[in-house]
Scaffold this motif. Structure first.
Motif, mmCIF file in Angstrom:
data_model
loop_
_atom_site.group_PDB
_atom_site.id
_atom_site.type_symbol
_atom_site.label_atom_id
_atom_site.label_comp_id
_atom_site.label_asym_id
_atom_site.label_seq_id
_atom_site.Cartn_x
_atom_site.Cartn_y
_atom_site.Cartn_z
ATOM 1 N N GLN A 1 0.885 -1.081 -0.026
ATOM 2 C CA GLN A 1 0.059 0.168 0.051
ATOM 3 C C GLN A 1 0.839 1.099 0.267
ATOM 4 N N GLN A 2 2.291 1.158 0.341
ATOM 5 C CA GLN A 2 2.945 2.445 0.707
ATOM 6 C C GLN A 2 3.067 2.974 -0.773
ATOM 7 N N GLY A 3 2.659 4.409 -0.610
ATOM 8 C CA GLY A 3 2.747 5.421 -1.809
ATOM 9 C C GLY A 3 1.407 5.355 -2.610
ATOM 10 N N ASN A 4 0.394 4.676 -2.095
ATOM 11 C CA ASN A 4 -1.072 4.495 -2.587
ATOM 12 C C ASN A 4 -1.999 5.003 -1.508
ATOM 13 N N ASP A 5 -2.965 5.618 -2.003
ATOM 14 C CA ASP A 5 -4.048 6.338 -1.072
ATOM 15 C C ASP A 5 -4.817 5.210 -0.730
ATOM 16 N N LEU A 6 -5.002 4.935 0.502
ATOM 17 C CA LEU A 6 -5.845 3.761 1.105
ATOM 18 C C LEU A 6 -7.274 3.985 0.694
ATOM 19 N N LYS A 7 -7.666 5.020 0.891
ATOM 20 C CA LYS A 7 -9.120 5.367 0.596
ATOM 21 C C LYS A 7 -9.584 5.061 -0.918
ATOM 22 N N THR A 8 -8.678 5.945 -1.767
ATOM 23 C CA THR A 8 -8.944 5.750 -3.236
ATOM 24 C C THR A 8 -8.312 4.663 -4.188
ATOM 25 N N ASP A 9 -7.144 4.204 -3.663
ATOM 26 C CA ASP A 9 -6.411 3.399 -4.336
ATOM 27 C C ASP A 9 -5.678 2.285 -3.323
ATOM 28 N N CYS A 10 -6.783 1.466 -2.728
ATOM 29 C CA CYS A 10 -6.396 0.276 -1.783
ATOM 30 C C CYS A 10 -5.851 -0.834 -2.695
ATOM 31 N N MET A 11 -4.586 -1.297 -2.206
ATOM 32 C CA MET A 11 -3.970 -2.582 -2.969
ATOM 33 C C MET A 11 -4.595 -3.657 -2.594
ATOM 34 N N HIS A 12 -5.661 -3.779 -1.543
ATOM 35 C CA HIS A 12 -6.419 -5.280 -1.323
ATOM 36 C C HIS A 12 -7.787 -5.034 -2.292
ATOM 37 N N THR A 13 -8.013 -5.917 -2.710
ATOM 38 C CA THR A 13 -9.326 -6.386 -3.536
ATOM 39 C C THR A 13 -10.253 -7.200 -3.026
ATOM 40 N N ASP A 14 -11.441 -7.265 -3.014
ATOM 41 C CA ASP A 14 -12.393 -8.199 -2.544
ATOM 42 C C ASP A 14 -12.484 -9.131 -3.598
ATOM 43 N N GLU A 15 -11.919 -8.903 -4.846
ATOM 44 C CA GLU A 15 -12.037 -9.771 -6.065
ATOM 45 C C GLU A 15 -11.401 -10.963 -5.666
ATOM 46 N N LYS A 16 -11.444 -12.345 -6.374
ATOM 47 C CA LYS A 16 -10.648 -13.384 -6.254
ATOM 48 C C LYS A 16 -9.294 -13.442 -6.689
ATOM 49 N N VAL A 17 -8.435 -12.384 -6.308
ATOM 50 C CA VAL A 17 -6.869 -12.291 -6.962
ATOM 51 C C VAL A 17 -5.953 -12.761 -5.876
ATOM 52 N N SER A 18 -5.706 -14.166 -6.230
ATOM 53 C CA SER A 18 -4.888 -14.869 -5.610
ATOM 54 C C SER A 18 -3.494 -14.340 -5.973
ATOM 55 N N LEU A 19 -2.311 -14.885 -5.522
ATOM 56 C CA LEU A 19 -0.816 -14.609 -5.809
ATOM 57 C C LEU A 19 -0.767 -15.092 -7.297
ATOM 58 N N GLY A 20 -1.224 -16.377 -7.708
ATOM 59 C CA GLY A 20 -1.260 -16.550 -9.029
ATOM 60 C C GLY A 20 -1.896 -15.752 -9.906
ATOM 61 N N THR A 21 -3.001 -15.339 -9.717
ATOM 62 C CA THR A 21 -3.831 -14.338 -10.611
ATOM 63 C C THR A 21 -2.973 -12.959 -10.549
ATOM 64 N N ALA A 22 -2.447 -12.507 -9.734
ATOM 65 C CA ALA A 22 -1.711 -11.083 -9.638
ATOM 66 C C ALA A 22 -0.332 -11.579 -10.447
ATOM 67 N N LEU A 23 0.001 -12.487 -10.335
ATOM 68 C CA LEU A 23 1.244 -12.663 -11.400
ATOM 69 C C LEU A 23 0.910 -12.818 -12.794
ATOM 70 N N ARG A 24 -0.137 -13.494 -13.035
ATOM 71 C CA ARG A 24 -0.734 -13.393 -14.572
ATOM 72 C C ARG A 24 -1.023 -12.260 -14.883
ATOM 73 N N ARG A 25 -1.483 -11.162 -14.105
ATOM 74 C CA ARG A 25 -1.733 -9.957 -14.408
ATOM 75 C C ARG A 25 -0.452 -9.166 -14.684
ATOM 76 N N LEU A 26 0.661 -9.386 -13.907
ATOM 77 C CA LEU A 26 1.798 -8.770 -14.207
ATOM 78 C C LEU A 26 2.330 -8.932 -15.290
ATOM 79 N N LYS A 27 2.334 -10.638 -15.663
ATOM 80 C CA LYS A 27 2.845 -10.967 -16.897
ATOM 81 C C LYS A 27 2.093 -10.592 -18.080
#
Length: 196
Positions: free
Chosen positions: A85-111
Protein backbone atom coordinates in the motif's frame (compact mmCIF):
# COMPACT_ATOMS: atom_id res chain seq x y z
CA UNK A 1 -16.85 -21.66 9.44
CA UNK A 2 -13.45 -23.13 8.67
CA UNK A 3 -10.21 -21.80 10.12
CA UNK A 4 -9.20 -20.52 6.66
CA UNK A 5 -12.40 -18.49 6.31
CA UNK A 6 -12.00 -17.15 9.88
CA UNK A 7 -8.49 -15.97 8.99
CA UNK A 8 -9.69 -14.39 5.74
CA UNK A 9 -12.53 -12.62 7.55
CA UNK A 10 -10.19 -11.31 10.25
CA UNK A 11 -7.69 -9.89 7.72
CA UNK A 12 -10.46 -8.41 5.58
CA UNK A 13 -11.99 -6.70 8.64
CA UNK A 14 -8.59 -5.30 9.67
CA UNK A 15 -8.06 -3.82 6.21
CA UNK A 16 -11.56 -2.29 6.26
CA UNK A 17 -10.79 -0.77 9.65
CA UNK A 18 -7.54 0.70 8.33
CA UNK A 19 -9.46 2.15 5.39
CA UNK A 20 -12.04 3.67 7.72
CA UNK A 21 -9.22 5.22 9.77
CA UNK A 22 -7.35 6.43 6.67
CA UNK A 23 -8.64 9.98 6.92
CA UNK A 24 -7.15 10.35 10.36
CA UNK A 25 -3.52 10.24 11.30
CA UNK A 26 -4.18 6.96 13.13
CA UNK A 27 -4.76 4.96 9.95
CA UNK A 28 -1.60 6.24 8.30
CA UNK A 29 0.39 5.69 11.49
CA UNK A 30 -0.83 2.09 11.78
CA UNK A 31 0.12 1.38 8.16
CA UNK A 32 3.56 2.84 8.82
CA UNK A 33 3.92 0.64 11.92
CA UNK A 34 2.80 -2.43 9.96
CA UNK A 35 5.47 -1.71 7.35
CA UNK A 36 8.11 -1.69 10.10
CA UNK A 37 6.98 -5.20 11.03
CA UNK A 38 7.73 -6.61 7.58
CA UNK A 39 10.26 -9.44 7.76
CA UNK A 40 9.98 -9.77 11.51
CA UNK A 41 8.50 -12.57 13.61
CA UNK A 42 5.06 -12.00 15.15
CA UNK A 43 5.70 -10.64 18.63
CA UNK A 44 9.15 -9.25 17.79
CA UNK A 45 7.81 -5.73 17.23
CA UNK A 46 5.62 -4.92 20.29
CA UNK A 47 4.14 -1.73 18.82
CA UNK A 48 2.13 -4.00 16.49
CA UNK A 49 0.42 -5.98 19.24
CA UNK A 50 -2.69 -3.78 19.15
CA UNK A 51 -2.81 -3.52 15.36
CA UNK A 52 -2.46 -7.27 14.82
CA UNK A 53 -3.88 -8.87 17.95
CA UNK A 54 -6.87 -6.65 18.77
CA UNK A 55 -10.10 -8.50 17.93
CA UNK A 56 -8.14 -11.60 16.87
CA UNK A 57 -10.12 -14.75 17.70
CA UNK A 58 -8.93 -16.32 20.93
CA UNK A 59 -8.25 -19.67 19.26
CA UNK A 60 -5.64 -18.02 17.00
CA UNK A 61 -3.48 -17.12 20.04
CA UNK A 62 -0.39 -19.03 21.03
CA UNK A 63 -0.37 -20.72 24.43
CA UNK A 64 3.41 -21.06 24.63
CA UNK A 65 4.85 -17.84 23.20
CA UNK A 66 5.60 -19.40 19.80
CA UNK A 67 3.46 -17.78 17.07
CA UNK A 68 0.70 -20.03 15.78
CA UNK A 69 0.07 -20.72 12.11
CA UNK A 70 -2.95 -18.41 12.39
CA UNK A 71 -0.86 -15.58 13.88
CA UNK A 72 1.78 -16.03 11.19
CA UNK A 73 -0.76 -15.97 8.35
CA UNK A 74 -2.49 -12.82 9.63
CA UNK A 75 0.77 -11.08 10.49
CA UNK A 76 2.41 -11.74 7.12
CA UNK A 77 -0.71 -10.77 5.15
CA UNK A 78 -1.25 -7.51 7.06
CA UNK A 79 2.38 -6.39 7.02
CA UNK A 80 2.69 -7.21 3.31
CA UNK A 81 -0.54 -5.33 2.63
CA UNK A 82 0.98 -2.25 4.32
CA UNK A 83 4.17 -2.73 2.28
CA UNK A 84 2.17 -2.99 -0.97
CA UNK A 85 0.00 0.00 0.00
CA UNK A 86 2.95 2.36 0.53
CA UNK A 87 2.71 5.37 -1.77
CA UNK A 88 -0.95 4.70 -2.61
CA UNK A 89 -3.98 6.38 -1.09
CA UNK A 90 -5.73 3.85 1.15
CA UNK A 91 -9.18 5.33 0.57
CA UNK A 92 -9.07 5.81 -3.21
CA UNK A 93 -6.40 3.33 -4.33
CA UNK A 94 -6.41 0.37 -1.97
CA UNK A 95 -4.05 -2.42 -3.03
CA UNK A 96 -6.36 -4.99 -1.40
CA UNK A 97 -9.29 -6.16 -3.49
CA UNK A 98 -12.28 -8.27 -2.53
CA UNK A 99 -12.10 -9.89 -5.98
CA UNK A 100 -10.66 -13.41 -6.12
CA UNK A 101 -7.13 -12.24 -6.93
CA UNK A 102 -4.76 -14.86 -5.55
CA UNK A 103 -1.00 -14.64 -5.81
CA UNK A 104 -1.20 -16.67 -9.04
CA UNK A 105 -3.82 -14.33 -10.51
CA UNK A 106 -1.76 -11.26 -9.61
CA UNK A 107 1.30 -12.82 -11.24
CA UNK A 108 -0.72 -13.56 -14.40
CA UNK A 109 -1.85 -9.93 -14.49
CA UNK A 110 1.76 -8.85 -14.07
CA UNK A 111 2.77 -11.04 -17.03
CA UNK A 112 -0.06 -9.57 -19.12
CA UNK A 113 1.04 -5.96 -18.54
CA UNK A 114 4.74 -6.65 -19.07
CA UNK A 115 6.30 -5.62 -22.32
CA UNK A 116 9.24 -7.97 -21.73
CA UNK A 117 9.23 -11.02 -24.03
CA UNK A 118 10.78 -13.07 -21.20
CA UNK A 119 8.21 -11.96 -18.61
CA UNK A 120 6.53 -15.34 -18.25
CA UNK A 121 9.83 -17.12 -17.62
CA UNK A 122 10.99 -14.54 -15.06
CA UNK A 123 7.63 -14.48 -13.28
CA UNK A 124 7.45 -18.28 -13.14
CA UNK A 125 10.90 -18.30 -11.47
CA UNK A 126 9.60 -15.87 -8.86
CA UNK A 127 6.50 -17.99 -8.29
CA UNK A 128 8.64 -21.11 -7.99
CA UNK A 129 10.79 -19.39 -5.35
CA UNK A 130 7.65 -18.62 -3.32
CA UNK A 131 6.20 -22.11 -3.67
CA UNK A 132 9.44 -23.97 -2.88
CA UNK A 133 10.38 -21.90 0.17
CA UNK A 134 10.75 -24.14 3.19
CA UNK A 135 9.53 -21.80 5.92
CA UNK A 136 6.99 -19.01 6.25
CA UNK A 137 9.69 -16.33 6.56
CA UNK A 138 11.05 -17.38 3.17
CA UNK A 139 7.60 -17.21 1.60
CA UNK A 140 7.10 -13.76 3.12
CA UNK A 141 10.43 -12.54 1.76
CA UNK A 142 9.65 -13.68 -1.80
CA UNK A 143 6.11 -12.28 -1.77
CA UNK A 144 7.43 -9.00 -0.33
CA UNK A 145 9.66 -8.52 -3.36
CA UNK A 146 6.65 -9.17 -5.61
CA UNK A 147 4.43 -6.62 -3.86
CA UNK A 148 6.74 -3.80 -4.94
CA UNK A 149 6.43 -4.94 -8.54
CA UNK A 150 2.65 -5.27 -8.15
CA UNK A 151 2.45 -1.76 -6.72
CA UNK A 152 4.53 -0.28 -9.55
CA UNK A 153 2.16 -1.93 -12.07
CA UNK A 154 -1.08 -1.07 -10.21
CA UNK A 155 -1.86 -4.76 -9.58
CA UNK A 156 -4.01 -5.48 -6.55
CA UNK A 157 -4.11 -8.62 -4.41
CA UNK A 158 -6.76 -10.12 -2.16
CA UNK A 159 -4.89 -10.12 1.15
CA UNK A 160 -7.65 -12.02 2.96
CA UNK A 161 -7.25 -14.82 0.42
CA UNK A 162 -3.46 -14.59 0.75
CA UNK A 163 -3.75 -15.00 4.54
CA UNK A 164 -5.92 -18.10 4.11
CA UNK A 165 -3.44 -19.51 1.58
CA UNK A 166 -0.48 -18.77 3.88
CA UNK A 167 -2.24 -20.55 6.74
CA UNK A 168 -2.83 -23.62 4.58
CA UNK A 169 0.72 -23.47 3.14
CA UNK A 170 2.21 -23.96 6.62
CA UNK A 171 0.90 -27.55 6.72
CA UNK A 172 3.28 -29.82 4.80
CA UNK A 173 0.41 -31.97 3.54
CA UNK A 174 -1.32 -28.98 1.89
CA UNK A 175 1.69 -26.98 0.71
CA UNK A 176 1.55 -28.49 -2.78
CA UNK A 177 -2.21 -27.85 -2.95
CA UNK A 178 -1.65 -24.13 -2.38
CA UNK A 179 1.17 -24.05 -4.94
CA UNK A 180 -0.95 -25.87 -7.51
CA UNK A 181 -3.84 -23.45 -6.93
CA UNK A 182 -1.50 -20.49 -7.53
CA UNK A 183 -0.18 -22.20 -10.67
CA UNK A 184 -3.71 -22.84 -11.94
CA UNK A 185 -4.63 -19.20 -11.32
CA UNK A 186 -1.51 -18.10 -13.20
CA UNK A 187 -2.53 -20.06 -16.29
CA UNK A 188 -6.30 -19.57 -15.99
CA UNK A 189 -7.73 -17.23 -18.61
CA UNK A 190 -10.42 -14.97 -17.20
CA UNK A 191 -13.53 -13.91 -19.11
CA UNK A 192 -12.10 -10.36 -19.36
CA UNK A 193 -8.89 -11.69 -20.92
CA UNK A 194 -10.85 -13.83 -23.42
CA UNK A 195 -12.56 -10.67 -24.71
CA UNK A 196 -9.23 -9.04 -25.62
Amino acid sequence: MSKKSDIAKFVSNKIRLLQAMSETGNGKAELAELRKGVGKVPGEFPVLYGVILEDMPEDFFSNNGVPTKEEWACYVALTLFAWHQQGNDLKTDCMHTDEKVSLGTALRRLKNVSEDSNAEERILKKMQAVITATEIKGVEQHIRSLTRIFSNNRIKLNYALLAADLYEWQFLESRNIVGLRWGQDFYRISKEEEKK
